[in-house]
Structures are given as C-alpha cells and as structure tokens.
Scaffold this motif. Structure first.
Motif, PDB file in Angstrom:
ATOM      1  N   PRO A  11      -1.230   0.635   6.651  1.00 33.23           N
ATOM      2  CA  PRO A  11      -1.140   0.029   5.316  1.00 33.23           C
ATOM      3  C   PRO A  11      -0.358   0.866   4.315  1.00 33.23           C
ATOM      4  O   PRO A  11       0.218   0.332   3.374  1.00 33.23           O
ATOM      5  N   THR A  12      -0.319   2.185   4.529  1.00 35.00           N
ATOM      6  CA  THR A  12       0.400   3.016   3.550  1.00 35.00           C
ATOM      7  C   THR A  12       1.907   2.818   3.638  1.00 35.00           C
ATOM      8  O   THR A  12       2.617   3.053   2.656  1.00 35.00           O
ATOM      9  N   GLU A  13       2.411   2.362   4.780  1.00 36.20           N
ATOM     10  CA  GLU A  13       3.835   2.041   4.872  1.00 36.20           C
ATOM     11  C   GLU A  13       4.160   0.862   3.964  1.00 36.20           C
ATOM     12  O   GLU A  13       5.110   0.910   3.164  1.00 36.20           O
ATOM     13  N   PHE A  14       3.353  -0.201   4.055  1.00 33.16           N
ATOM     14  CA  PHE A  14       3.585  -1.383   3.225  1.00 33.16           C
ATOM     15  C   PHE A  14       3.306  -1.070   1.755  1.00 33.16           C
ATOM     16  O   PHE A  14       4.013  -1.537   0.863  1.00 33.16           O
TER      17      PHE A  14
ATOM     18  N   ASN B  82     -14.245   3.063   4.765  1.00 30.46           N
ATOM     19  CA  ASN B  82     -14.588   1.782   4.142  1.00 30.46           C
ATOM     20  C   ASN B  82     -14.395   1.822   2.627  1.00 30.46           C
ATOM     21  O   ASN B  82     -14.871   0.957   1.901  1.00 30.46           O
ATOM     22  N   CYS B  83     -13.705   2.870   2.146  1.00 32.14           N
ATOM     23  CA  CYS B  83     -13.409   2.990   0.726  1.00 32.14           C
ATOM     24  C   CYS B  83     -12.188   3.887   0.554  1.00 32.14           C
ATOM     25  O   CYS B  83     -11.714   4.499   1.512  1.00 32.14           O
ATOM     26  N   PHE B  84     -11.675   3.962  -0.684  1.00 30.31           N
ATOM     27  CA  PHE B  84     -10.598   4.892  -0.992  1.00 30.31           C
ATOM     28  C   PHE B  84     -11.184   6.294  -1.091  1.00 30.31           C
ATOM     29  O   PHE B  84     -12.282   6.483  -1.604  1.00 30.31           O
ATOM     30  N   ARG B  85     -10.429   7.299  -0.619  1.00 29.35           N
ATOM     31  CA  ARG B  85     -10.899   8.685  -0.699  1.00 29.35           C
ATOM     32  C   ARG B  85      -9.810   9.569  -1.288  1.00 29.35           C
ATOM     33  O   ARG B  85      -8.681   9.576  -0.804  1.00 29.35           O
ATOM     34  N   LEU B  86     -10.179  10.330  -2.317  1.00 26.52           N
ATOM     35  CA  LEU B  86      -9.274  11.319  -2.881  1.00 26.52           C
ATOM     36  C   LEU B  86      -9.642  12.668  -2.283  1.00 26.52           C
ATOM     37  O   LEU B  86     -10.773  13.146  -2.447  1.00 26.52           O
TER      38      LEU B  86
ATOM     39  N   SER C  12      -4.415  -5.269  -3.517  1.00 25.97           N
ATOM     40  CA  SER C  12      -5.525  -4.518  -4.096  1.00 25.97           C
ATOM     41  C   SER C  12      -5.302  -3.009  -3.938  1.00 25.97           C
ATOM     42  O   SER C  12      -5.707  -2.223  -4.807  1.00 25.97           O
ATOM     43  N   TYR C  13      -4.635  -2.614  -2.860  1.00 27.79           N
ATOM     44  CA  TYR C  13      -4.309  -1.200  -2.675  1.00 27.79           C
ATOM     45  C   TYR C  13      -3.285  -0.763  -3.717  1.00 27.79           C
ATOM     46  O   TYR C  13      -3.358   0.350  -4.252  1.00 27.79           O
ATOM     47  N   CYS C  14      -2.314  -1.641  -3.993  1.00 32.73           N
ATOM     48  CA  CYS C  14      -1.324  -1.340  -5.029  1.00 32.73           C
ATOM     49  C   CYS C  14      -2.002  -1.200  -6.392  1.00 32.73           C
ATOM     50  O   CYS C  14      -1.640  -0.320  -7.183  1.00 32.73           O
TER      51      CYS C  14
END
Length: 228
Positions: A33-36, A101-105, A206-208
């Motif tokens: 997904p990070t490529e897109f 299952n979530c965003f991680r910093l 939603s990632y954007c």
C-alpha cells in the motif's frame, strides 16, 4: 507542483519540506500500500486542499524492497534536500506491516539486519549490524515527538499508536540509515510510519488522509519550535 497549502491569516516565513518514501512489493506482500500511497499523495493533496500552507511535498520516492533499492532512495532524497535556514526538512519513510491493524509511528531504529525473508535481490542477513562500527543492539531515536503526534492524531479520529520496534527488515534498515545520515545535516528530521495491509483500493484514500494530517501535525510542531 501547484500550491498544496491552506490559506492562513499569518503565513510563516518558514516552510517545512516533506520527502516521502515507500516500498514496492516483496516476498509476502504482492501489493504494497505504501507504493500506491506515495504515488497518489500529491494529487490527493491537490484535490483535498487540506495541507498546511507552510508545508511542501518535495519528493515522493518508491524504493525496490532491497538494500540496494533503499540505498538508492536515500541517495535521491538526501540529494534533494533544500539546505536553507528558512526550511525545515522532514523525511517520512512509509512501510507496510502485514500483521498490523492500525497506523504505527516508530520511535526507534535498531542497528540490526535480521531479515525474515530475502529482500528482492535475494539477500537475507541474520543478526548483522547495519553500521559495523556500533553494537548490533544499539539504536537511534527520532527527534520528532512521536507521543505528542499520536495524541493529536487520535483526537482527529485515527487508530494510531507509537512503537519502539520497527522490526529488523528493510523498514528498520532504511530508518536506521536515514537517522544516521540526518545527524550530519542541518535541520533534518526523520520518522518511519508503518501502515496496515489494505483490503481494497478505496483504503488508500484513508491512508492519504492520515498521512496528510500527520504532515499538518508535524508542520505545526516545527513552526512552533522555531518561534520559541
């Protein structure tokens, strides 16, 4: 690139330049997904028009998922830094965690390469120091206030956490190398963000949105630190 900023009554004389990297496919992930995300982010910002006026997305780079590819991406990004006292450079490396299952910093990067699968060039190190002048269990820490960023992003409704373990694969490798290089630069900060795998293409939007709000949070912090 057109203007991606939101209008404010008191524009800052400073700007924050963002440099984004993502990865392509690899052993267990046929669609990263990070490529897109990285490829679509600038057009998303232009349509959304929600990026802070002082923020600029300067480079977007997708690396082949190998040490060689990651090194090439770093060379490209660091070669395009705007080295001026009125500019703050922030490099955001993006990667996928198939079990997340979530965003991680990520707060830390460790000086260890222990790949659970071969990279795209076939290399699979085990407990190898990334920097052989330092202990394999040493680590570097981002200068970005991760806990504060997480708190603000949670208030915006995102499922996001801080993490002290970016794994030992290419995500950790590029993060450690980037943090090392940033130490030799003026006003360059680095952070790594892990994204969950996508279930369908609509999730990229939603990632954007998450990435856009992360950039806004970091920009606000950077401008506040200049004023102090």
């Amino acid at each position: 690139m057109g203007s991606l900023g939101i209008v404010t009554n008191d524009p800052s004389p400073y700007s924050v330049h963002f440099h984004l990297t993502g990865f392509g496919r690899f052993h267990r992930v046929s669609q990263n997904p990070t490529e897109f995300l990285v490829k679509q982010f600038v057009s998303f910002c232009e349509e959304r028009r929600g990026l802070h006026e002082a923020a600029r997305v300067v480079t977007t780079t997708v690396a082949t998922t190998s040490v060689k590819g990651a090194q090439q991406a770093l060379d490209e990004v660091y070669g395009k830094l705007h080295r001026d006292k009125s500019v703050r450079n922030v490099i955001i490396h993006c990667g996928v965690d198939a079990s997340a299952n979530c965003f991680r910093l990520e707060e830390r990067a460790y000086n260890e390469a222990s790949f659970s699968c071969p990279d795209e060039s076939g290399w699979q190190p085990k407990v190898v120091p990334i920097d052989d002048t330092k202990p394999v269990d040493s680590f570097l820490v981002t200068s970005i206030n991760i806990r504060q960023a997480v708190e603000e992003l949670e208030k915006k409704g995102f499922h996001v956490k801080s993490s002290e373990d970016a794994g030992r694969f290419l995500c950790n490798w590029i993060y450690y190398q980037s943090l090392t290089r940033a130490q030799c630069e003026f006003s360059v900060k680095v952070v790594f963000v892990h994204f969950p795998p996508i279930q369908d293409s609509q999730e990229i939007q939603s990632y954007c949105e998450f990435l856009l709000q992360l950039l806004n949070v970091i920009t606000t912090h950077e401008l506040s630190s200049i004023d102090e």
